[in-house]
Write a protein that holds these residues in place. Structure first.
Motif, PDB file in Angstrom:
ATOM      1  N   GLU A   1       6.223  32.858  12.955  1.00 34.86           N
ATOM      2  CA  GLU A   1       6.634  31.870  12.340  1.00 34.86           C
ATOM      3  C   GLU A   1       7.890  31.286  12.262  1.00 34.86           C
ATOM      4  O   GLU A   1       8.481  30.187  12.158  1.00 34.86           O
ATOM      5  CB  GLU A   1       6.289  32.003  10.917  1.00 34.86           C
ATOM      6  CG  GLU A   1       4.841  32.271  10.282  1.00 34.86           C
ATOM      7  CD  GLU A   1       4.869  32.994   9.273  1.00 34.86           C
ATOM      8  OE1 GLU A   1       5.714  33.110   8.369  1.00 34.86           O
ATOM      9  OE2 GLU A   1       3.663  33.175   8.817  1.00 34.86           O
ATOM     10  N   LYS A   2       9.112  32.178  13.050  1.00 38.30           N
ATOM     11  CA  LYS A   2      10.376  31.800  12.980  1.00 38.30           C
ATOM     12  C   LYS A   2      11.095  32.008  14.174  1.00 38.30           C
ATOM     13  O   LYS A   2      12.047  31.238  14.748  1.00 38.30           O
ATOM     14  CB  LYS A   2      11.142  32.667  11.964  1.00 38.30           C
ATOM     15  CG  LYS A   2      12.564  32.463  11.549  1.00 38.30           C
ATOM     16  CD  LYS A   2      13.032  33.162  10.650  1.00 38.30           C
ATOM     17  CE  LYS A   2      14.594  32.722  10.342  1.00 38.30           C
ATOM     18  NZ  LYS A   2      15.031  33.373   9.237  1.00 38.30           N
TER      19      LYS A   2
ATOM     20  N   ASN B   1       3.129  46.850   5.393  1.00 42.41           N
ATOM     21  CA  ASN B   1       3.727  45.493   4.909  1.00 42.41           C
ATOM     22  C   ASN B   1       4.889  45.113   5.881  1.00 42.41           C
ATOM     23  O   ASN B   1       5.060  44.040   6.142  1.00 42.41           O
ATOM     24  CB  ASN B   1       4.196  45.635   3.560  1.00 42.41           C
ATOM     25  CG  ASN B   1       5.130  46.608   3.085  1.00 42.41           C
ATOM     26  OD1 ASN B   1       5.331  47.720   3.657  1.00 42.41           O
ATOM     27  ND2 ASN B   1       6.196  46.209   2.413  1.00 42.41           N
TER      28      ASN B   1
ATOM     29  N   SER C   1       6.934  37.605  21.624  1.00 43.27           N
ATOM     30  CA  SER C   1       6.651  38.039  20.267  1.00 43.27           C
ATOM     31  C   SER C   1       6.815  39.659  20.081  1.00 43.27           C
ATOM     32  O   SER C   1       7.204  40.186  19.329  1.00 43.27           O
ATOM     33  CB  SER C   1       5.273  37.847  19.745  1.00 43.27           C
ATOM     34  OG  SER C   1       4.923  38.522  18.374  1.00 43.27           O
TER      35      SER C   1
ATOM     36  N   ASN D   1      -3.532  40.853   6.300  1.00 45.12           N
ATOM     37  CA  ASN D   1      -2.397  40.091   6.275  1.00 45.12           C
ATOM     38  C   ASN D   1      -2.389  39.448   4.856  1.00 45.12           C
ATOM     39  O   ASN D   1      -3.336  38.938   4.593  1.00 45.12           O
ATOM     40  CB  ASN D   1      -2.212  39.279   7.218  1.00 45.12           C
ATOM     41  CG  ASN D   1      -1.762  39.644   8.822  1.00 45.12           C
ATOM     42  OD1 ASN D   1      -1.801  40.784   8.799  1.00 45.12           O
ATOM     43  ND2 ASN D   1      -1.571  38.841   9.538  1.00 45.12           N
TER      44      ASN D   1
ATOM     45  N   THR E   1      -2.998  32.720  15.790  1.00 44.09           N
ATOM     46  CA  THR E   1      -3.346  33.662  14.696  1.00 44.09           C
ATOM     47  C   THR E   1      -3.083  35.022  15.111  1.00 44.09           C
ATOM     48  O   THR E   1      -2.987  35.192  16.351  1.00 44.09           O
ATOM     49  CB  THR E   1      -4.975  33.546  14.410  1.00 44.09           C
ATOM     50  OG1 THR E   1      -5.574  33.903  15.709  1.00 44.09           O
ATOM     51  CG2 THR E   1      -5.144  32.112  13.774  1.00 44.09           C
ATOM     52  N   SER E   2      -3.151  35.903  14.176  1.00 43.09           N
ATOM     53  CA  SER E   2      -2.793  37.216  14.589  1.00 43.09           C
ATOM     54  C   SER E   2      -3.603  38.347  13.691  1.00 43.09           C
ATOM     55  O   SER E   2      -3.797  38.000  12.558  1.00 43.09           O
ATOM     56  CB  SER E   2      -1.370  37.504  14.677  1.00 43.09           C
ATOM     57  OG  SER E   2      -0.781  37.427  13.131  1.00 43.09           O
ATOM     58  N   GLU E   3      -3.550  39.500  14.392  1.00 41.11           N
ATOM     59  CA  GLU E   3      -3.858  40.879  13.493  1.00 41.11           C
ATOM     60  C   GLU E   3      -3.309  42.104  13.873  1.00 41.11           C
ATOM     61  O   GLU E   3      -2.876  41.989  15.201  1.00 41.11           O
ATOM     62  CB  GLU E   3      -5.579  40.934  13.611  1.00 41.11           C
ATOM     63  CG  GLU E   3      -6.119  41.135  15.112  1.00 41.11           C
ATOM     64  CD  GLU E   3      -7.623  41.348  15.181  1.00 41.11           C
ATOM     65  OE1 GLU E   3      -8.154  42.171  14.512  1.00 41.11           O
ATOM     66  OE2 GLU E   3      -8.194  40.429  16.063  1.00 41.11           O
TER      67      GLU E   3
ATOM     68  N   ASP F   1       4.710  38.471  11.293  1.00 44.42           N
ATOM     69  CA  ASP F   1       4.816  37.135  10.675  1.00 44.42           C
ATOM     70  C   ASP F   1       5.980  36.249  10.944  1.00 44.42           C
ATOM     71  O   ASP F   1       6.173  35.018  11.190  1.00 44.42           O
ATOM     72  CB  ASP F   1       4.501  37.256   9.227  1.00 44.42           C
ATOM     73  CG  ASP F   1       3.207  37.442   8.845  1.00 44.42           C
ATOM     74  OD1 ASP F   1       2.298  37.301   9.687  1.00 44.42           O
ATOM     75  OD2 ASP F   1       2.936  37.725   7.676  1.00 44.42           O
TER      76      ASP F   1
ATOM     77  N   THR G   1       3.307  43.996   9.258  1.00 44.28           N
ATOM     78  CA  THR G   1       2.774  42.618   8.975  1.00 44.28           C
ATOM     79  C   THR G   1       3.662  41.499   9.094  1.00 44.28           C
ATOM     80  O   THR G   1       3.651  40.252   9.537  1.00 44.28           O
ATOM     81  CB  THR G   1       1.779  42.339   8.082  1.00 44.28           C
ATOM     82  OG1 THR G   1       2.224  42.752   6.954  1.00 44.28           O
ATOM     83  CG2 THR G   1       0.503  43.182   8.505  1.00 44.28           C
ATOM     84  N   ARG G   2       4.785  41.889   8.352  1.00 45.09           N
ATOM     85  CA  ARG G   2       5.865  40.982   7.954  1.00 45.09           C
ATOM     86  C   ARG G   2       6.712  40.854   9.450  1.00 45.09           C
ATOM     87  O   ARG G   2       7.027  39.586   9.519  1.00 45.09           O
ATOM     88  CB  ARG G   2       6.767  41.746   7.155  1.00 45.09           C
ATOM     89  CG  ARG G   2       8.276  40.713   6.770  1.00 45.09           C
ATOM     90  CD  ARG G   2       8.045  39.585   5.931  1.00 45.09           C
ATOM     91  NE  ARG G   2       8.992  38.769   5.654  1.00 45.09           N
ATOM     92  CZ  ARG G   2       9.142  37.399   5.924  1.00 45.09           C
ATOM     93  NH1 ARG G   2       8.049  36.813   6.192  1.00 45.09           N
ATOM     94  NH2 ARG G   2      10.159  36.804   5.476  1.00 45.09           N
TER      95      ARG G   2
END
Length: 141
Positions: free
Chosen positions: A113-114, A102, A51, A141, A129-131, A109, A105-106
């Motif tokens: 997710e991808k 933004n 990640s 988020n 989960t994440s922060e 994500d 966080t994008r």
């Protein structure tokens, strides 16, 4: 992809080597003086690295340079379960620099997710989960 494993003592200390010669030591965490990470710790290290690479790459492609990047990953397991798989994994990502919230966080994500293959494998048994902590402040988020 190929890994070699060699036992180094009479207990559980192993050395693994990949095709490039990178060495990682593994051991049983219940030993009095473990000589390496446990296999389950390596999975958490794997999702952090996977990640992390994604997040840095995504932000670099947007020409956003960070001045700092760190991550804490915590895995939850059901005590006594066999096999004792992760049921929850939480990533806490610390980003410093002139990065819009933004965009930060994008990037996280998109990774989870991808793009992150490790996350995609682990999500089959664990809720991930994440922060994001941007310049010392939590981002919603």
């Amino acid at each position: 992809m190929k890994i070699q494993l060699k036992r180094l003592n009479n207990d559980y200390h192993f050395e693994t080597v990949n095709e490039r010669g990178d060495v990682v030591h593994l051991d049983n965490k219940s030993e009095p003086n473990p000589q390496g990470a446990s296999p389950m710790e390596l999975l958490l290290m794997g999702i952090a690295g996977c990640s992390g690479i994604d997040i840095v790459m995504i932000l670099k492609k947007q020409q956003l340079e960070m001045t700092g990047f760190e991550m804490e990953v915590e895995g939850a397991r059901v005590e006594g379960a066999i096999p004792n798989v992760f049921t929850g994994i939480h990533l806490k990502i610390f980003i410093d620099g002139d990065i819009p919230a933004n965009k930060a966080t994008r990037a996280v994500d998109l990774s989870l997710e991808k793009y992150c293959s490790v996350a995609k494998m682990l999500e089959k048994t664990a809720t991930i989960t994440s922060e994001v902590i941007l310049n010392g402040k939590p981002v919603n988020n």
